[in-house]
Structures are given as C-alpha cells and as structure tokens.
Design a protein around this motif. Structure first.
Motif, PDB file in Angstrom:
ATOM      1  N   ARG A 294      14.339   5.556 -12.543  1.00 38.29           N
ATOM      2  CA  ARG A 294      14.575   6.976 -12.289  1.00 38.29           C
ATOM      3  C   ARG A 294      13.444   7.598 -11.483  1.00 38.29           C
ATOM      4  O   ARG A 294      13.598   8.663 -10.936  1.00 38.29           O
ATOM      5  N   VAL A 295      12.296   6.949 -11.460  1.00 42.85           N
ATOM      6  CA  VAL A 295      11.099   7.526 -10.875  1.00 42.85           C
ATOM      7  C   VAL A 295      10.721   6.737  -9.628  1.00 42.85           C
ATOM      8  O   VAL A 295      10.846   5.517  -9.592  1.00 42.85           O
ATOM      9  N   THR A 296      10.275   7.465  -8.609  1.00 47.44           N
ATOM     10  CA  THR A 296       9.716   6.800  -7.435  1.00 47.44           C
ATOM     11  C   THR A 296       8.261   7.197  -7.320  1.00 47.44           C
ATOM     12  O   THR A 296       7.911   8.324  -7.679  1.00 47.44           O
ATOM     13  N   PRO A 297       7.414   6.295  -6.911  1.00 47.76           N
ATOM     14  CA  PRO A 297       7.733   4.917  -6.555  1.00 47.76           C
ATOM     15  C   PRO A 297       7.872   4.022  -7.794  1.00 47.76           C
ATOM     16  O   PRO A 297       7.206   4.238  -8.803  1.00 47.76           O
ATOM     17  N   THR A 298       8.741   3.060  -7.696  1.00 54.24           N
ATOM     18  CA  THR A 298       8.849   1.980  -8.666  1.00 54.24           C
ATOM     19  C   THR A 298       8.682   0.689  -7.881  1.00 54.24           C
ATOM     20  O   THR A 298       9.332   0.496  -6.854  1.00 54.24           O
TER      21      THR A 298
ATOM     22  N   PHE B   4       6.522  -2.045 -12.349  1.00 55.70           N
ATOM     23  CA  PHE B   4       5.722  -0.927 -12.831  1.00 55.70           C
ATOM     24  C   PHE B   4       6.128   0.311 -12.044  1.00 55.70           C
ATOM     25  O   PHE B   4       6.633   0.228 -10.931  1.00 55.70           O
ATOM     26  N   THR B   5       5.931   1.439 -12.685  1.00 52.85           N
ATOM     27  CA  THR B   5       6.428   2.695 -12.146  1.00 52.85           C
ATOM     28  C   THR B   5       5.286   3.659 -11.882  1.00 52.85           C
ATOM     29  O   THR B   5       4.341   3.734 -12.656  1.00 52.85           O
TER      30      THR B   5
ATOM     31  N   LEU C 119      -6.925   1.929  -7.141  1.00 52.48           N
ATOM     32  CA  LEU C 119      -7.434   0.951  -8.104  1.00 52.48           C
ATOM     33  C   LEU C 119      -6.376   0.587  -9.139  1.00 52.48           C
ATOM     34  O   LEU C 119      -6.136  -0.594  -9.415  1.00 52.48           O
ATOM     35  N   SER C 120      -5.730   1.596  -9.678  1.00 53.81           N
ATOM     36  CA  SER C 120      -4.681   1.359 -10.670  1.00 53.81           C
ATOM     37  C   SER C 120      -3.547   0.529 -10.078  1.00 53.81           C
ATOM     38  O   SER C 120      -3.021  -0.386 -10.716  1.00 53.81           O
TER      39      SER C 120
ATOM     40  N   LEU D  70       1.361  -7.951 -12.430  1.00 54.49           N
ATOM     41  CA  LEU D  70       2.739  -8.272 -12.117  1.00 54.49           C
ATOM     42  C   LEU D  70       2.847  -9.613 -11.409  1.00 54.49           C
ATOM     43  O   LEU D  70       3.668 -10.462 -11.748  1.00 54.49           O
ATOM     44  N   MET D  71       1.991  -9.837 -10.427  1.00 48.29           N
ATOM     45  CA  MET D  71       2.033 -11.081  -9.663  1.00 48.29           C
ATOM     46  C   MET D  71       1.647 -12.294 -10.502  1.00 48.29           C
ATOM     47  O   MET D  71       2.049 -13.416 -10.188  1.00 48.29           O
ATOM     48  N   ALA D  72       0.906 -12.090 -11.578  1.00 44.79           N
ATOM     49  CA  ALA D  72       0.577 -13.199 -12.484  1.00 44.79           C
ATOM     50  C   ALA D  72       1.838 -13.759 -13.141  1.00 44.79           C
ATOM     51  O   ALA D  72       1.838 -14.899 -13.610  1.00 44.79           O
ATOM     52  N   ARG D  73       2.900 -12.997 -13.150  1.00 49.58           N
ATOM     53  CA  ARG D  73       4.169 -13.435 -13.726  1.00 49.58           C
ATOM     54  C   ARG D  73       5.024 -14.224 -12.747  1.00 49.58           C
ATOM     55  O   ARG D  73       6.091 -14.729 -13.102  1.00 49.58           O
ATOM     56  N   LEU D  74       4.567 -14.316 -11.517  1.00 49.82           N
ATOM     57  CA  LEU D  74       5.297 -15.042 -10.490  1.00 49.82           C
ATOM     58  C   LEU D  74       5.363 -16.523 -10.856  1.00 49.82           C
ATOM     59  O   LEU D  74       4.352 -17.120 -11.190  1.00 49.82           O
TER      60      LEU D  74
END
Length: 120
Positions: free
Chosen positions: A81-85, A98-99, A105-106, A114-118
């Motif tokens: 529902r929120v941008t950016p997602t 992540f939204t 930095l964040s 997120l990329m660690a889940r690749l």
C-alpha cells in the motif's frame, strides 16, 4: 604486466559463481510519480548508484509506477500500500521486501539484509 594478468586470473577463480536463480533476480521498486519519499530515494541513492553497486549487479533495479498498475509478470505481488516498497524477486517469486525510505544508511542496511536472502 604478466604478474598483473596472473593476479587477475587468480582473483577471478575466487569470485562467487552466479547461479541461474541469481541471474534472474531483480529489486523491484514500487513507486509513484508523485511520491515524495521515492523522490528522496532517487536523489540520495538513485537507480544508477544501485545498479553500479555490488548488490545492484546481483539484482538490478526495476522501477514500477504503481499509478499505472502492476505489469502482468508482477501481478502476484500482494499486500502493498505504501511507496516506495522494495521487493526482491527471483524467477518471478518474491523473496522478501521492505517498505519506505528512511534515509540512505537505513536503505543500504535493509537492502543488505534483503539480499542476504538471495539463493546461493
């Protein structure tokens, strides 16, 4: 010169191999043309910086303007529902997301997680 070539070849042997799954990865950015935080992300991080980073080379950015609707191959993405997602997609399957954008930095910290889940 010969030493430099040998070092480059030796270094290339230790680069991680890209699997078929990783080659089809992308970071989908759901944004809107009128989204203030999307504009902040573009100004502070930006598509070019992302795609030139190590993370971006593994999963190039794909921007989608949600005002125009989701493309057919992304219709499986639900509950946003929120941008950016930012959504990590591999072979048309969502790996994680992540939204919002709370600063450079964040963003990079969340992107790293997120990329660690690749898949390897």
């Amino acid at each position: 010169m010969l030493r430099r070539r040998a070092a480059l070849l030796l270094g290339a042997c230790f680069l991680p191999a890209r699997t078929g799954a990783a080659q089809n990865a992308s970071l989908v950015m759901l944004d809107r043309h009128d989204c203030i935080w999307c504009g902040h992300w573009l100004a502070e991080v930006g598509e070019r910086a992302w795609n030139q980073s190590d993370l971006g080379r593994r999963a190039p950015l794909r921007r989608v303007d949600t005002a125009r609707g989701l493309p057919e191959d992304l219709r499986h993405i639900q509950n946003w529902r929120v941008t950016p997602t930012f959504i990590l997609v591999v072979n048309q399957r969502e790996i994680g997301r992540f939204t919002g954008y709370g600063g450079e930095l964040s963003f990079w910290q969340q992107a790293e997680m997120l990329m660690a889940r690749l898949p390897a």
